[in-house]
Design a protein around this motif. Structure first.
Motif, mmCIF file in Angstrom:
data_model
loop_
_atom_site.group_PDB
_atom_site.id
_atom_site.type_symbol
_atom_site.label_atom_id
_atom_site.label_comp_id
_atom_site.label_asym_id
_atom_site.label_seq_id
_atom_site.Cartn_x
_atom_site.Cartn_y
_atom_site.Cartn_z
ATOM 1 N N GLY A 129 0.854 -1.095 0.228
ATOM 2 C CA GLY A 129 -0.332 0.114 -0.207
ATOM 3 C C GLY A 129 0.325 1.780 -0.313
ATOM 4 O O GLY A 129 0.180 2.453 0.420
ATOM 5 N N GLY A 130 2.845 1.332 0.029
ATOM 6 C CA GLY A 130 3.418 1.728 0.003
ATOM 7 C C GLY A 130 4.320 2.552 1.314
ATOM 8 O O GLY A 130 4.591 0.865 1.636
ATOM 9 N N VAL A 131 4.214 3.857 1.841
ATOM 10 C CA VAL A 131 5.246 3.365 3.204
ATOM 11 C C VAL A 131 4.713 4.342 4.252
ATOM 12 O O VAL A 131 3.735 5.540 4.089
ATOM 13 C CB VAL A 131 6.420 4.238 2.990
ATOM 14 C CG1 VAL A 131 7.238 4.288 3.805
ATOM 15 C CG2 VAL A 131 6.665 4.028 1.622
ATOM 16 N N ALA A 149 1.739 -2.575 14.372
ATOM 17 C CA ALA A 149 1.151 -2.466 13.539
ATOM 18 C C ALA A 149 2.191 -2.943 12.011
ATOM 19 O O ALA A 149 1.779 -3.296 10.971
ATOM 20 C CB ALA A 149 2.451 -0.557 13.048
ATOM 21 N N ALA A 150 3.727 -3.029 12.547
ATOM 22 C CA ALA A 150 4.363 -3.857 11.254
ATOM 23 C C ALA A 150 3.749 -5.547 11.589
ATOM 24 O O ALA A 150 3.708 -6.105 9.751
ATOM 25 C CB ALA A 150 5.986 -3.990 12.159
ATOM 26 N N TYR A 151 3.422 -6.141 12.305
ATOM 27 C CA TYR A 151 2.971 -7.148 12.831
ATOM 28 C C TYR A 151 1.542 -7.119 11.714
ATOM 29 O O TYR A 151 1.227 -8.670 10.891
ATOM 30 C CB TYR A 151 2.602 -7.667 14.469
ATOM 31 C CG TYR A 151 2.102 -9.473 14.190
ATOM 32 C CD1 TYR A 151 3.047 -9.911 14.857
ATOM 33 C CD2 TYR A 151 0.622 -9.588 13.943
ATOM 34 C CE1 TYR A 151 2.791 -11.639 14.492
ATOM 35 C CE2 TYR A 151 0.495 -11.103 14.050
ATOM 36 C CZ TYR A 151 0.872 -11.778 14.660
ATOM 37 O OH TYR A 151 0.593 -13.830 14.391
ATOM 38 N N ALA A 152 0.318 -6.273 11.546
ATOM 39 C CA ALA A 152 -1.167 -6.294 10.954
ATOM 40 C C ALA A 152 -0.513 -6.235 9.335
ATOM 41 O O ALA A 152 -1.509 -5.944 9.319
ATOM 42 C CB ALA A 152 -1.546 -5.522 11.905
ATOM 43 N N LEU A 153 0.870 -5.801 8.707
ATOM 44 C CA LEU A 153 0.955 -5.008 8.022
ATOM 45 C C LEU A 153 0.437 -6.341 6.606
ATOM 46 O O LEU A 153 0.122 -7.806 7.414
ATOM 47 C CB LEU A 153 1.726 -4.933 7.226
ATOM 48 C CG LEU A 153 3.195 -3.892 7.895
ATOM 49 C CD1 LEU A 153 4.225 -3.763 7.559
ATOM 50 C CD2 LEU A 153 2.055 -2.341 7.267
ATOM 51 N N PRO A 154 -0.762 -6.043 5.709
ATOM 52 C CA PRO A 154 -1.569 -6.888 5.013
ATOM 53 C C PRO A 154 -0.685 -7.465 3.923
ATOM 54 O O PRO A 154 0.489 -6.657 3.241
ATOM 55 C CB PRO A 154 -2.812 -6.345 4.506
ATOM 56 C CG PRO A 154 -2.367 -4.526 4.485
ATOM 57 C CD PRO A 154 -1.258 -4.399 5.613
ATOM 58 N N ARG A 155 -0.987 -8.435 4.020
ATOM 59 C CA ARG A 155 0.195 -9.116 2.449
ATOM 60 C C ARG A 155 -0.096 -8.402 0.558
ATOM 61 O O ARG A 155 -1.411 -8.607 0.933
ATOM 62 C CB ARG A 155 -0.039 -10.818 2.263
ATOM 63 C CG ARG A 155 0.170 -11.519 3.523
ATOM 64 C CD ARG A 155 0.355 -12.878 3.461
ATOM 65 N NE ARG A 155 0.549 -13.714 4.799
ATOM 66 C CZ ARG A 155 1.591 -13.839 5.113
ATOM 67 N NH1 ARG A 155 2.715 -13.771 4.508
ATOM 68 N NH2 ARG A 155 2.267 -14.277 5.652
ATOM 69 N N THR A 156 0.648 -8.289 0.225
ATOM 70 C CA THR A 156 0.592 -8.382 -1.170
ATOM 71 C C THR A 156 -0.269 -8.444 -1.998
ATOM 72 O O THR A 156 0.306 -9.731 -2.111
ATOM 73 C CB THR A 156 1.717 -7.277 -1.539
ATOM 74 O OG1 THR A 156 2.283 -6.255 -0.496
ATOM 75 C CG2 THR A 156 1.544 -6.671 -2.641
ATOM 76 N N ARG A 157 -0.956 -9.122 -3.216
ATOM 77 C CA ARG A 157 -1.479 -9.534 -3.239
ATOM 78 C C ARG A 157 -0.735 -9.509 -5.211
ATOM 79 O O ARG A 157 -0.111 -8.394 -5.390
ATOM 80 C CB ARG A 157 -2.934 -8.746 -4.723
ATOM 81 C CG ARG A 157 -4.518 -8.956 -2.999
ATOM 82 C CD ARG A 157 -5.243 -8.648 -3.589
ATOM 83 N NE ARG A 157 -5.139 -7.031 -4.552
ATOM 84 C CZ ARG A 157 -5.601 -5.735 -3.990
ATOM 85 N NH1 ARG A 157 -5.920 -6.124 -2.710
ATOM 86 N NH2 ARG A 157 -5.362 -5.504 -4.922
#
Length: 310
Positions: A129-131, A149-157
């Motif tokens: 999603g960006g930075v 916040a780092a743990y919850a970052l969504p995986r990129t499609r």
């Protein structure tokens, strides 16, 4: 289950692992992770090849007729910034953990072992999603929120265009004004020409530690018959006959050359390089790195010809 409820027990276990095995290694020693200058002048010593000529001590040089430089000591408080790569290539792992998990562990180790001395820590989280920028603050609650916040970052499609690590490094350089320690955690699979110069610009003002994370399957192909490979960043799929010994050898040679290229680019950028593997004991590897950097730092400030007196 909410991401916070999932992250909390995992981060507590990680904190316990880190503090049990590494506690005390970095306390009060900012040179523990990266041997480099601070901002306060210390004692002079004889010039050695490779020393920064901008730190020449001309008064001592004139008195002794030998070139001397003045060492610097680290400030009491340090501002720490982390650039964490959570792009699609990090969502891969065939051993004890994914590269993404290993990257989070490395970030946590730096955070847990430096925040208790009052240091401020902030982060740039790079993902599909960006930075996302988290400001530098002190205290354990802030550090836990940063890690959550780092743990919850969504995986990129697959197929989603992602920012390059070099672009994020340039953004970080514009945000961070106060001299400090910058830790970049990534697999550095972007072309080196896209991130080498941005990292070099960071080293002009900060101590920079590059933590390279990798998985054993990125180095060698197993002989498991026909294997379907998927590029996590583009979604492209390809079937590979791993029973071909020549193919496996060529793959290993190409992988070795790729890692050598990354290491050379990091060296040219002037950063300190730490390599961690998903199938290794990353805590042990971090300890070895810390102790090696401490020895280098001690050698750099020791007077020439020094040693024990009988």
């Amino acid at each position: 289950m909410k991401p916070y409820l999932m992250a909390e027990p995992a981060l507590r276990r990680l904190e316990l692992t880190i503090t049990r095995r590494l506690d005390g290694l970095l306390q009060g020693e900012h040179l523990g992770l990266v041997p480099g200058p601070g901002s306060e002048p210390a004692e002079s010593r004889a010039y050695q090849p490779g020393d920064d000529v901008r730190r020449m001590d001309w008064n001592v040089t004139a008195r002794t007729n030998e070139p001397h430089v003045r060492d610097l000591v680290a400030d009491r408080e340090l501002e720490i910034w982390a650039l964490l790569d959570a792009t699609a290539s990090m969502d891969f792992g065939t051993a004890a953990m994914e590269k993404r998990e290993l990257a989070l562990s490395a970030l946590a180790a730096v955070g847990f072992l430096t925040q208790r001395t009052g240091n401020r820590i902030g982060a740039h989280l790079l993902h599909g999603g960006g930075v996302r920028t988290l400001p530098a603050r002190t205290g354990r609650p802030h550090l836990m929120a940063l890690l959550q916040a780092a743990y919850a970052l969504p995986r990129t499609r697959p197929g989603v265009t992602e920012p390059l690590i070099g672009v994020a490094a340039d953004q970080l350089g514009r945000v961070v004004r106060r001299r400090g320690l910058v830790t970049v955690v990534s697999d550095f699979l972007d072309p080196p020409e896209t991130w080498e110069t941005p990292l070099r610009r960071l080293t002009a003002r900060h101590q920079v530690l590059a933590v390279e994370v990798l998985d054993p399957r990125e180095l060698t192909l197993p002989d498991v018959g026909v294997l379907t490979l998927v590029d996590p960043e583009t979604g492209r799929r390809r079937e590979v006959a791993t029973g071909n010994a020549r193919l496996r050898r060529r793959y290993a040679e190409a992988a070795t050359e790729q890692r050598d290229t990354i290491a050379r680019a990091l060296r040219r950028a002037g950063v300190t390089h730490l390599r961690l593997r998903t199938d290794g004991d990353w805590v042990r590897d971090l300890v070895r790195h810390v102790m090696r950097q401490r020895r280098l730092a001690m050698l750099a400030v020791s007077p020439p010809g020094g040693g024990d007196v009988a």
